[in-house]
Design an enzyme around this catalytic site. Structure first.
Site, PDB file in Angstrom:
ATOM      1  N   THR A 102      39.817 -46.483  21.885  1.00 40.72           N
ATOM      2  CA  THR A 102      41.207 -46.157  22.234  1.00 40.72           C
ATOM      3  C   THR A 102      41.314 -44.713  22.705  1.00 40.72           C
ATOM      4  O   THR A 102      41.959 -44.421  23.723  1.00 40.72           O
ATOM      5  CB  THR A 102      42.135 -46.413  21.024  1.00 40.72           C
ATOM      6  OG1 THR A 102      42.120 -47.803  20.736  1.00 40.72           O
ATOM      7  CG2 THR A 102      43.557 -45.966  21.290  1.00 40.72           C
ATOM      8  N   ARG A 159      46.104 -41.054  40.261  1.00 43.68           N
ATOM      9  CA  ARG A 159      46.591 -41.926  41.345  1.00 43.68           C
ATOM     10  C   ARG A 159      48.012 -41.595  41.744  1.00 43.68           C
ATOM     11  O   ARG A 159      48.334 -41.489  42.910  1.00 43.68           O
ATOM     12  CB  ARG A 159      46.549 -43.398  40.908  1.00 43.68           C
ATOM     13  CG  ARG A 159      45.262 -44.123  41.223  1.00 43.68           C
ATOM     14  CD  ARG A 159      45.434 -45.630  41.094  1.00 43.68           C
ATOM     15  NE  ARG A 159      45.956 -46.035  39.792  1.00 43.68           N
ATOM     16  CZ  ARG A 159      45.228 -46.177  38.690  1.00 43.68           C
ATOM     17  NH1 ARG A 159      43.939 -45.941  38.701  1.00 43.68           N
ATOM     18  NH2 ARG A 159      45.786 -46.563  37.558  1.00 43.68           N
ATOM     19  N   TYR A 167      37.478 -40.785  14.825  1.00 51.90           N
ATOM     20  CA  TYR A 167      38.754 -40.160  15.224  1.00 51.90           C
ATOM     21  C   TYR A 167      38.501 -38.764  15.785  1.00 51.90           C
ATOM     22  O   TYR A 167      38.917 -38.452  16.906  1.00 51.90           O
ATOM     23  CB  TYR A 167      39.670 -40.099  14.005  1.00 51.90           C
ATOM     24  CG  TYR A 167      41.058 -39.563  14.265  1.00 51.90           C
ATOM     25  CD1 TYR A 167      42.005 -40.316  14.960  1.00 51.90           C
ATOM     26  CD2 TYR A 167      41.439 -38.312  13.787  1.00 51.90           C
ATOM     27  CE1 TYR A 167      43.287 -39.823  15.175  1.00 51.90           C
ATOM     28  CE2 TYR A 167      42.722 -37.826  13.992  1.00 51.90           C
ATOM     29  CZ  TYR A 167      43.641 -38.591  14.684  1.00 51.90           C
ATOM     30  OH  TYR A 167      44.911 -38.101  14.891  1.00 51.90           O
ATOM     31  N   LYS A 199      38.765 -37.826  19.706  1.00 50.21           N
ATOM     32  CA  LYS A 199      39.788 -36.897  20.201  1.00 50.21           C
ATOM     33  C   LYS A 199      39.145 -35.714  20.911  1.00 50.21           C
ATOM     34  O   LYS A 199      39.700 -35.172  21.869  1.00 50.21           O
ATOM     35  CB  LYS A 199      40.643 -36.403  19.026  1.00 50.21           C
ATOM     36  CG  LYS A 199      41.572 -37.460  18.451  1.00 50.21           C
ATOM     37  CD  LYS A 199      42.779 -37.690  19.357  1.00 50.21           C
ATOM     38  CE  LYS A 199      43.773 -38.647  18.716  1.00 50.21           C
ATOM     39  NZ  LYS A 199      44.979 -38.834  19.525  1.00 50.21           N
ATOM     40  N   ARG A 204      48.972 -42.135   4.330  1.00 55.19           N
ATOM     41  CA  ARG A 204      49.041 -40.686   4.486  1.00 55.19           C
ATOM     42  C   ARG A 204      49.696 -40.078   3.247  1.00 55.19           C
ATOM     43  O   ARG A 204      50.461 -40.727   2.532  1.00 55.19           O
ATOM     44  CB  ARG A 204      49.794 -40.306   5.763  1.00 55.19           C
ATOM     45  CG  ARG A 204      48.865 -40.444   6.961  1.00 55.19           C
ATOM     46  CD  ARG A 204      49.483 -39.889   8.210  1.00 55.19           C
ATOM     47  NE  ARG A 204      50.045 -40.938   9.040  1.00 55.19           N
ATOM     48  CZ  ARG A 204      50.354 -40.776  10.321  1.00 55.19           C
ATOM     49  NH1 ARG A 204      50.157 -39.628  10.910  1.00 55.19           N
ATOM     50  NH2 ARG A 204      50.863 -41.764  11.020  1.00 55.19           N
TER      51      ARG A 204
HETATM   52  P1  NAD Z   1      50.942 -44.063  14.643  1.00 49.10           P
HETATM   53  O1  NAD Z   1      49.766 -44.831  14.151  1.00 49.10           O
HETATM   54  O2  NAD Z   1      52.244 -44.232  13.937  1.00 49.10           O
HETATM   55  O3  NAD Z   1      51.195 -44.350  16.180  1.00 49.10           O
HETATM   56  C1  NAD Z   1      50.183 -44.676  17.076  1.00 49.10           C
HETATM   57  C2  NAD Z   1      50.716 -45.743  18.009  1.00 49.10           C
HETATM   58  O4  NAD Z   1      49.708 -46.075  18.970  1.00 49.10           O
HETATM   59  C3  NAD Z   1      51.064 -47.040  17.288  1.00 49.10           C
HETATM   60  O5  NAD Z   1      52.327 -47.495  17.712  1.00 49.10           O
HETATM   61  C4  NAD Z   1      49.955 -47.999  17.704  1.00 49.10           C
HETATM   62  O6  NAD Z   1      50.340 -49.343  17.674  1.00 49.10           O
HETATM   63  C5  NAD Z   1      49.621 -47.484  19.088  1.00 49.10           C
HETATM   64  N1  NAD Z   1      48.251 -47.826  19.511  1.00 49.10           N
HETATM   65  C6  NAD Z   1      47.107 -47.684  18.787  1.00 49.10           C
HETATM   66  N2  NAD Z   1      46.054 -48.111  19.520  1.00 49.10           N
HETATM   67  C7  NAD Z   1      46.547 -48.512  20.720  1.00 49.10           C
HETATM   68  C8  NAD Z   1      45.969 -49.057  21.888  1.00 49.10           C
HETATM   69  N3  NAD Z   1      44.647 -49.292  21.968  1.00 49.10           N
HETATM   70  N4  NAD Z   1      46.772 -49.364  22.933  1.00 49.10           N
HETATM   71  C9  NAD Z   1      48.114 -49.153  22.865  1.00 49.10           C
HETATM   72  N5  NAD Z   1      48.721 -48.643  21.773  1.00 49.10           N
HETATM   73  C10 NAD Z   1      47.949 -48.330  20.714  1.00 49.10           C
HETATM   74  O7  NAD Z   1      50.507 -42.526  14.654  1.00 49.10           O
HETATM   75  P2  NAD Z   1      51.360 -41.210  14.937  1.00 49.10           P
HETATM   76  O8  NAD Z   1      51.373 -40.411  13.710  1.00 49.10           O
HETATM   77  O9  NAD Z   1      52.644 -41.560  15.601  1.00 49.10           O
HETATM   78  O10 NAD Z   1      50.399 -40.480  15.975  1.00 49.10           O
HETATM   79  C11 NAD Z   1      50.645 -40.507  17.372  1.00 49.10           C
HETATM   80  C12 NAD Z   1      49.589 -39.664  18.075  1.00 49.10           C
HETATM   81  O11 NAD Z   1      49.645 -38.318  17.608  1.00 49.10           O
HETATM   82  C13 NAD Z   1      48.169 -40.165  17.835  1.00 49.10           C
HETATM   83  O12 NAD Z   1      47.435 -40.050  19.025  1.00 49.10           O
HETATM   84  C14 NAD Z   1      47.634 -39.211  16.796  1.00 49.10           C
HETATM   85  O13 NAD Z   1      46.234 -39.058  16.893  1.00 49.10           O
HETATM   86  C15 NAD Z   1      48.364 -37.915  17.143  1.00 49.10           C
HETATM   87  N6  NAD Z   1      48.493 -37.047  15.959  1.00 49.10           N
HETATM   88  C16 NAD Z   1      49.377 -37.336  14.957  1.00 49.10           C
HETATM   89  C17 NAD Z   1      49.449 -36.506  13.834  1.00 49.10           C
HETATM   90  C18 NAD Z   1      50.404 -36.776  12.702  1.00 49.10           C
HETATM   91  O14 NAD Z   1      50.386 -36.037  11.718  1.00 49.10           O
HETATM   92  N7  NAD Z   1      51.272 -37.758  12.772  1.00 49.10           N
HETATM   93  C19 NAD Z   1      48.610 -35.393  13.747  1.00 49.10           C
HETATM   94  C20 NAD Z   1      47.704 -35.154  14.774  1.00 49.10           C
HETATM   95  C21 NAD Z   1      47.669 -35.970  15.890  1.00 49.10           C
HETATM   96  N1  UDP Z   2      45.719 -37.389  -0.148  1.00 47.02           N
HETATM   97  C1  UDP Z   2      45.945 -37.481  -1.519  1.00 47.02           C
HETATM   98  N2  UDP Z   2      46.533 -38.619  -1.987  1.00 47.02           N
HETATM   99  C2  UDP Z   2      46.926 -39.638  -1.186  1.00 47.02           C
HETATM  100  C3  UDP Z   2      46.709 -39.525   0.207  1.00 47.02           C
HETATM  101  C4  UDP Z   2      46.097 -38.387   0.691  1.00 47.02           C
HETATM  102  O1  UDP Z   2      45.609 -36.572  -2.297  1.00 47.02           O
HETATM  103  O2  UDP Z   2      47.469 -40.626  -1.713  1.00 47.02           O
HETATM  104  C5  UDP Z   2      45.105 -36.147   0.365  1.00 47.02           C
HETATM  105  C6  UDP Z   2      43.918 -36.367   1.298  1.00 47.02           C
HETATM  106  O3  UDP Z   2      42.717 -36.476   0.565  1.00 47.02           O
HETATM  107  C7  UDP Z   2      43.975 -35.112   2.144  1.00 47.02           C
HETATM  108  C8  UDP Z   2      45.469 -34.792   2.238  1.00 47.02           C
HETATM  109  O4  UDP Z   2      46.079 -35.475   1.150  1.00 47.02           O
HETATM  110  O5  UDP Z   2      43.314 -34.056   1.494  1.00 47.02           O
HETATM  111  C9  UDP Z   2      46.110 -35.231   3.547  1.00 47.02           C
HETATM  112  O6  UDP Z   2      45.785 -36.591   3.756  1.00 47.02           O
HETATM  113  P1  UDP Z   2      46.351 -37.451   4.983  1.00 47.02           P
HETATM  114  O7  UDP Z   2      45.651 -38.769   4.937  1.00 47.02           O
HETATM  115  O8  UDP Z   2      47.829 -37.457   4.943  1.00 47.02           O
HETATM  116  O9  UDP Z   2      45.955 -36.626   6.286  1.00 47.02           O
HETATM  117  P2  UDP Z   2      44.633 -35.855   6.783  1.00 47.02           P
HETATM  118  O10 UDP Z   2      43.560 -35.933   5.747  1.00 47.02           O
HETATM  119  O11 UDP Z   2      44.257 -36.571   8.032  1.00 47.02           O
HETATM  120  O12 UDP Z   2      45.102 -34.479   6.988  1.00 47.02           O
END
Ligand code: NAD
Ligand code: UDP
Length: 326
Positions: A104, A118, A157, A161, A198
């Site tokens: 993805t 394009r 991931y 990215k 999360r």
């Molecule tokens: P999310 O999982 O809620 O949203 C991701 C969306 O993408 C979902 O609706 C999912 O169905 C869609 N999706 C996944 N794979 C797909 C595919 N192959 N084709 C079409 N759609 C697809 O996550 P989010 O928190 O809303 O994150 C959105 C973006 O922001 C992501 O790219 C994520 O990596 C980035 N991001 C989010 C955070 C955060 O804290 N929320 C932090 C860093 C980066």
């Molecule tokens: N975490 C935790 N308890 C939970 C879920 C997450 O202590 O029930 C911790 C996890 O180990 C990490 C931090 O919280 O250190 C943030 O986790 P999250 O999955 O939200 O995001 P990311 O690790 O991608 O920052």
């Protein structure tokens, strides 16, 4: 840069805007904001982690369209701007099918960049603080190259990215594609999926149910939590920033908290009877994370304004309503 009109969001011109991952947590807020600004919004999603309920209120809007599509496959559309958000974002979801996650990120990037090339669209990549891995520089500035395990359970991931960022910059250098790369730090708020594991959603749901609040490790690891409204404004400002600004640019809240401090705050705000339960720390879990947002402040005139307490209160209200409706 006071007086520079590029920094204001253009409310007058209607743009055709594609949001991939538009039914997810961040995507749904972004779609709603763009629809309110009267842009023509195309929300593309395969519903892997997204939910139609996140955008149900937009389905009847004349300037909103929903396309069920997997971004691993090419798509042909006429658009002006593309926000590429499609990718599962929570460790639990992106580790469920790691091969699909990296496909993805990488094939999705190739497909949106090919589309942008394009139709001469501007394209913004939702990258992540995970490109810094378990950082050895603190806080993390954009010129830090990171400390990422290429073969661990988070690599699908993180490396996906990182490769997407490489593709963005190569299409920019080689094909003059107009790119913007945002490195997003932990963001939270309404519309987070309740089952995505999360930390903010887990702790709130556990606290509201008076169930044990699960801290992984000793809870001294840190994160810096940004409320969704702040983040969406940052993404929009980056998208309309002048041509010379490509990023990568950190977007997040620089106020850093330990995970155990977050747990205490959530238990207090919810008035919960929950106790803390310690569970093992997952492998490669970064010990600390805090964005250096100097570039966002000077280049975009952006910084978060919502405090963690206020943001958590709004998010608690969202999950409270969700649990009551169940
Ligand atoms: P999310 O999982 O809620 O949203 C991701 C969306 O993408 C979902 O609706 C999912 O169905 C869609 N999706 C996944 N794979 C797909 C595919 N192959 N084709 C079409 N759609 C697809 O996550 P989010 O928190 O809303 O994150 C959105 C973006 O922001 C992501 O790219 C994520 O990596 C980035 N991001 C989010 C955070 C955060 O804290 N929320 C932090 C860093 C980066
Ligand atoms: N975490 C935790 N308890 C939970 C879920 C997450 O202590 O029930 C911790 C996890 O180990 C990490 C931090 O919280 O250190 C943030 O986790 P999250 O999955 O939200 O995001 P990311 O690790 O991608 O920052």
């Amino acid at each position: 840069m006071p007086g520079d009109d590029h920094h204001k969001i253009d409310m007058t011109r209607t743009l055709r805007v594609l949001v991939t991952g538009g039914a997810g947590f961040l995507g749904s807020h972004l779609c709603r904001s763009l629809v309110r600004q009267r842009h023509d919004v195309l929300c593309l999603d395969n519903f892997y982690t997204g939910d139609k309920r996140n955008i149900i209120d937009l389905l009847n809007e004349p300037n909103f369209e929903l396309i069920r599509h997997d971004i691993v496959n090419p798509i042909f559309l006429e658009v002006d701007h593309i926000f590429n958000l499609a990718c599962p974002a929570s460790p639990m979801h992106y580790q469920f099918n790691p091969v699909k996650t990296i496909k993805t990120s990488v094939m999705g990037a190739i497909n949106v960049l090919g589309l942008a090339k394009r139709v001469k669209a501007r394209v913004l990549q939702a990258s992540t603080s995970e490109v810094y891995g378990d950082p050895q520089v603190h806080p993390q500035p954009e010129d830090y190259w990171g400390h990422v395990n290429p073969v661990g359970i988070r690599s699908c991931y993180d490396e996906g990215k990182r490769c997407a960022e490489t593709l963005f910059f190569d299409y920019h250098r080689q094909n003059k594609v107009d790119i913007k790369v945002a490195r997003i730090f932990n963001t939270y708020g309404p519309n987070m999926a309740s089952n995505d594991g999360r930390v903010v959603s887990n702790f709130i749901i556990q606290a509201l149910r008076d169930k044990p609040v699960t801290i992984y490790g000793d809870g001294t690891q840190t994160r810096s939590f940004c409320y969704v409204d702040d983040l969406i404004l940052g993404l929009e400002k980056l998208m309309v920033s002048p041509d010379g600004i490509t990023g990568p640019i950190n977007l997040g809240n620089p106020v850093e908290f330990q995970v155990k401090e977050l747990a205490d705050m959530i238990i207090k705000i919810t008035g919960s009877k929950s106790r803390i339960k310690q569970l093992p720390l997952p492998s490669d879990d970064p010990l600390q994370r805090q964005p250096d947002i100097s570039q966002a402040k000077t280049q975009l005139e952006w910084e978060p304004v919502v405090s963690l307490e206020e943001g958590i209160e709004n998010t608690v209200a969202y999950f409270q309503a969700l649990l009551t409706a169940e």
